[in-house]
Design an enzyme around this catalytic site. Structure first.
Site, mmCIF file in Angstrom:
data_model
loop_
_atom_site.group_PDB
_atom_site.id
_atom_site.type_symbol
_atom_site.label_atom_id
_atom_site.label_comp_id
_atom_site.label_asym_id
_atom_site.label_seq_id
_atom_site.Cartn_x
_atom_site.Cartn_y
_atom_site.Cartn_z
ATOM 1 N N GLU A 258 0.812 -1.227 0.000
ATOM 2 C CA GLU A 258 0.000 0.000 0.000
ATOM 3 C C GLU A 258 0.844 1.275 0.000
ATOM 4 O O GLU A 258 0.806 2.080 0.952
ATOM 5 C CB GLU A 258 -0.981 -0.033 1.181
ATOM 6 C CG GLU A 258 -1.923 -1.232 1.051
ATOM 7 C CD GLU A 258 -3.042 -1.302 2.095
ATOM 8 O OE1 GLU A 258 -3.065 -0.483 3.024
ATOM 9 O OE2 GLU A 258 -3.901 -2.190 1.945
ATOM 10 N N GLU A 363 -4.552 -8.934 -0.581
ATOM 11 C CA GLU A 363 -5.008 -8.743 0.802
ATOM 12 C C GLU A 363 -6.470 -8.334 0.817
ATOM 13 O O GLU A 363 -6.902 -7.510 0.004
ATOM 14 C CB GLU A 363 -4.175 -7.670 1.508
ATOM 15 C CG GLU A 363 -4.411 -7.638 3.021
ATOM 16 C CD GLU A 363 -3.711 -6.470 3.709
ATOM 17 O OE1 GLU A 363 -2.484 -6.321 3.539
ATOM 18 O OE2 GLU A 363 -4.420 -5.706 4.389
#
Ligand SMILES: *[C@@H]1O[C@H](CO)[C@@H](O)[C@H](O)[C@H]1NC(C)=O
Ligand SMILES: *[C@@H]1O[C@H](CO)[C@@H](O)[C@H](O)[C@H]1NC(C)=O
Ligand SMILES: *[C@@H]1O[C@H](CO)[C@@H](O)[C@H](O)[C@H]1NC(C)=O
Ligand SMILES: *[C@@H]1O[C@H](CO)[C@@H](O)[C@H](O)[C@H]1NC(C)=O
Ligand SMILES: *[C@@H]1O[C@H](CO)[C@@H](O)[C@H](O)[C@H]1NC(C)=O
Length: 527
Positions: A258, A363
């Site tokens: 991220e 994820e």
């Protein structure tokens, strides 16, 4: 969160001679049930079993309480009354090849497994990684050092200014929380398949970052691709070398978890900013050449991006338009947390621009939203969110789907910043017992049956479109040319479904699909 207060305990005996789910009901507006497992008992994922050439095997789970209930249905003549929703699949039209499904070996996973007796923790690993009577996972993510699902911040070299990484070392967390369970998982993988492990970093060591902490926004110090970048690249290589010394070799990696969260100076846990330009230049000039030059890492699958799908196209375009960077890229990783900001079709757009890249959700977890956070035992809507995401991703060239923590405690942790979430398996760390949530069965509906190497095939509704509503559906063919069809009914009403297979002219399967239910259908190529 709905803890304690089990209001009833009942047995559901499935029609198939495998251990059935022992249900425990939790209070809630709907039928919140988990399947309870302990040191002597756990329900099995049923096997496909035997069936005739004119039959299909059906597995069904539902809000009303079924969990992978197996039955066998028969093909009828096409002239028979069609359903209110009619689908047709054609295995001669094949799309992406599947890599597989999986979850993550976080510190929290290991901490929780360590609270159980060793045969119960081993059984959880079997539940996920055995394809005989589990989900048959073949992918697993390993955070490089700490993340929020750790008990504190740490890296593999926290000695200030150690540019030669002389103090690089794995930690007690690797030794006691990750490695033992990774090795155990490998033993459950069948000999014809392999465990694809991939690594992801949340942050470089604090001393390498502009803000001096692993948590909070910041980037690598110094000039772009300068000595901090060189050291960071060496750190990746050392990680793979140190794991190899523990007999664990990796299949792939992402460059940064991220990366956009690293732009937020107040970000609560480990992160590091890496814009598309930075990732492109770091990969093409430093990291890519270093990985490809080492025997241990030369074949690693390198995944770029690894962020929410809303920014995927711009980021991937920027990296891939540089031919030097592009030659190091194997795949694109993405997460599901802000799916509402961009349609799943953006994945098809990425595929159309760069068809040689695979795309993988790396994820996902439910219960991450403020105020809706944490564990919600037996919550059907969370299983529905999983199967919904998996169906829409695979309809749009996703090659698999990787879940987050394999198991969490009743609070949804441990997590050192209190970012408690949900997981397919929640365990009671005092009673040696664990609960399988609807998310676990949602994953089973596809992970168990769609083996790596399978291809997605064309499946259209009666208007020639990819079905999205009210029933979501996706189809695959495997190495034995079996068809595997996964359906999800999100609606408050039942549907009568008919399915044709282009290679079975004149025949049709008809299935009644209960409201809020998931179905997997499997049949052989031809009668
Ligand atoms: C485990 O669960 C089974 C089925 O509910 C039950 O019969 C058994 O007593 C439990 N065992 C333990 C040790 O709690
Ligand atoms: C786990 O160990 C306990 C205690 O030794 C034993 O009673 C139980 O049968 C074992 N369960 C399994 C699944 O092996
Ligand atoms: C590296 O870490 C391992 C595991 O924590 C430990 O056993 C070993 O002694 C450490 N090595 C050094 C040189 O500190
Ligand atoms: C890498 O592999 C090549 C070819 O197998 C071999 O010749 C070379 O010695 C290896 N290098 C190292 C550092 O192991
Ligand atoms: C056990 O779980 C509870 C939440 O249910 C948590 O507060 C506690 O820290 C956990 N204990 C261990 C040893 O992980």
């Amino acid at each position: 969160m709905m803890l304690g207060g089990a209001i009833s305990l009942l047995f559901i005996i499935s029609a198939f001679a495998q251990r059935p789910c022992v249900q425990k009901k939790f209070p809630g507006a709907r039928n919140n049930v988990v399947c309870v497992c302990n040191s002597t008992y756990c329900d099995d994922i049923p096997s496909i079993g035997t069936f005739q050439s004119n039959e299909a095997v059906m597995f069904k789970s539902s809000l009303s309480g079924q969990r992978l209930a197996r039955s066998v249905i028969t093909f009828g003549a096409k002239s028979s009354k069609a359903g209110n929703l009619n689908f047709k699949l054609d295995a001669s039209k094949q799309y992406q090849q599947m890599l597989g499904f999986g979850g993550a070996f976080t510190d929290a996973t290991g901490i929780n497994l360590n609270t159980l007796s060793s045969n119960v923790s081993k059984d959880i690993i079997r539940q996920y990684f055995s394809k005989e009577n589990g989900l048959g996972y073949t992918i697993a993510r390993v955070p490089m050092a700490s993340c929020d699902f750790s008990t504190h911040e740490y890296s593999y070299d926290d000695i200030e200014n150690d540019f030669d990484l002389l103090n690089f070392n794995l930690t007690n967390e690797d030794m006691t929380l990750k490695i033992p369970y990774i090795l155990q998982a490998q033993k459950f993988i069948s000999i014809d398949e392999k465990l694809k492990l991939f690594a992801s970093p949340w942050s470089a060591p604090a001393w390498m970052k502009t803000n001096g902490h692993m948590k909070g926004g910041g980037e690598l110090k110094g000039e772009k691709n300068g000595k901090y970048y060189q050291t960071w690249s060496n750190y990746f290589l050392k990680f793979f070398e140190f794991y190899a010394k523990k007999s664990i070799t990796f299949w792939g990696m992402t460059i940064q978890n991220e990366p956009s969260s690293g732009l937020d100076p107040l970000y609560k846990w480990q992160t590091m900013a890496l814009t598309a330009e930075m990732e492109r230049d770091f990969l093409s000039q430093i990291l890519g050449p270093a990985l490809r030059a080492s025997n241990l890492t030369q074949n690693l699958k390198i995944m770029i991006y690894e962020d929410q799908r809303v920014g995927i196209k711009e980021y991937v375009d920027k990296v891939m338009k540089d031919p030097v960077a592009a030659k190091y890229v194997d795949g694109v990783a993405y997460h599901w947390y802000e799916d509402y900001l961009a349609k799943a079709s953006v994945l098809t757009e990425v595929h159309n621009s760069f068809p040689s890249l695979f795309q993988l959700n790396t994820e996902a977890c439910t219960g991450y939203l403020p105020f809706l956070g944490g564990v919600s035992l037996g919550d059907w809507s969370r299983g529905d969110q999983y199967i919904h995401s998996i169906i829409e991703d695979t309809q749009n060239f996703g090659s698999g789907w990787v879940d987050w923590n394999l198991c969490l405690n009743l609070q949804g942790g441990p997590n050192w910043v209190g970012n408690f979430v949900d997981a397919p398996i929640i365990l009671s760390n005092t009673t040696n017992e664990y609960y399988k949530n609807p998310m676990f069965y949602a994953l089973a509906h596809i992970s168990t049956f769609v083996r790596p190497g399978s291809f997605r095939i064309q499946l259209l509704d009666s208007s020639g479109e990819q079905p999205t509503f009210p029933v979501e559906v996706v189809a695959f063919t495997n190495s034995q040319s079996q068809r595997i069809v996964v359906l999800n009914n999100r609606e408050d009403s039942d549907h009568e479904i008919s399915i044709e297979d282009a290679q079975r002219p004149g025949q049709m399967l008809t299935v009644k699909m209960e409201q809020h239910s998931m179905i997997t259908l499997i049949w052989n190529k031809s009668a």
